[in-house]
Enzyme design. Structure first.
Site: not given
Ligand code: UDP
Length: 324
Positions: A15, A66, A95, A109, A149
């Site tokens: 982006g 992953y 989402k 984490k 948003y």
């Protein structure tokens, strides 16, 4: 931090802001893993990074992420970000702000990485406090068209603080105010690319409402500099990054017409629902904590941005008088 070369994962790396972040962090010696599903990003923004320590993964981060090997920082930038984009992609916007932030935090984490979330001045909604300080809770309509948003980003901030408080992840929240520069999409609907595209084509420049609503525009290199400083800052509280130089939308439209030497005229269109009437960041916290403030004056930033759009649209300067 461990003594290997620092490695950063950037979601939304193809982006506008994500690609500039990737490039700057490569310049500063980071290894970069960029993730993007290319729904609003574009590989053209990162094509020039392929021969560097840059890996691209095409992936929708609302699904499990992953990544092999160590990760020191996760920068979660993936999201539609222009009003037109998030009106066209309302569910995806919710989402990626909710599920995508959860997945990106889960990665941070797992890897014991620092985490930075791209939040937004939209968390302040149509603000009743001006300029906006980080302590302001905002004035957001959850069920209006911008709610997808605004509320996604507000949820993302809440999720980020939960991972910080409950899991001890070292998280940072950057509230980004209006930013412009090369690699914005000419058709993304935001004011600066829309006005430059229209002015370069000598088409009518579409000012919404009276044009007296205000915004404060920050050049991309200033924003990226602030984000990189925040990555190392000893804070977990939200930090505004933006340029406090506030102006009316009519004024920036007029400036762009003048700077492009265009024959375009202003036309006035209806104001979109819930369009904020004013916006200006209070950047005291960024100044104090990061020693940061924007340096690029509007006309300098616009000159580079206009040059980018000229090339992108194939509109040279030849049709302009020589003395411009
Ligand atoms: N705007 C406009 N004409 C356009 C696009 C945007 O007048 O073609 C206005 C919009 O209504 C808003 C301001 O410019 O008041 C900034 O809009 P943008 O979409 O860039 O970002 P926002 O700050 O609203 O998220």
């Amino acid at each position: 931090m461990s003594n290997h070369r620092p490695r950063v994962v950037i979601t939304g790396a193809a982006g506008f802001i994500g690609s500039h972040l990737a490039e700057t962090l490569l310049d500063r010696g980071f290894a970069v893993v960029g993730i993007d599903n290319l729904s609003t990003g574009d590989v053209a923004n990162i094509a020039h990074l392929v021969n560097r320590d840059f890996t691209f993964i095409k992936h929708d981060v609302t699904n499990y992420i992953y990544i092999d090997g160590p990760v020191d920082y996760v920068l979660h930038w993936a999201s539609p970000a222009s009003p037109i984009d998030y009106l066209e992609l309302p569910i995806q916007t919710l989402k990626v702000g909710a599920l995508g932030t959860h997945k990106a935090l889960g990665l941070a984490k797992e890897k014991k990485a620092r985490f930075v979330i791209a939040s937004t001045s939209e968390v302040y909604g149509d603000p009743l406090e001006h300029p906006q300080r980080e302590s302001y809770w905002g004035n957001v309509n959850p069920v209006g068209p911008r709610g997808v948003y605004d509320e996604a980003k507000r949820f993302a901030e809440a999720m980020t603080m939960a991972y910080h408080r409950y899991h001890g992840v070292d998280t940072k929240i950057v509230r980004i105010f209006n930013t412009y520069g090369p690699r914005m999409r000419v058709n993304d609907g935001r004011a600066v690319p829309a006005f430059i595209g229209q002015a370069l084509r000598n088409e009518d420049v579409t000012v919404f409402g009276s044009g007296q609503q205000t915004r404060s525009f920050c050049y991309i290199s200033d924003l990226v500099d602030g984000i990189v400083r925040l990555m190392e800052a000893p804070t977990n509280d939200p930090v505004n990054l933006g340029n406090p130089h506030e102006m009316s939308i009519e004024a920036i439209a007029t400036t762009i017409i003048r700077m492009t030497g265009s024959s375009s005229r202003l036309v006035y269109k209806p104001l979109p629902t819930d369009d904020p009437k004013v916006r200006q960041p209070d950047i005291t916290r960024a100044q104090t904590l990061l020693g940061w403030e924007p340096r690029v004056p509007l006309e300098e930033g616009l000159t580079s941005t206009i040059a980018y759009f000229r090339t992108k649209l194939g509109i040279g300067r030849s049709e302009l008088p020589r003395d411009l």
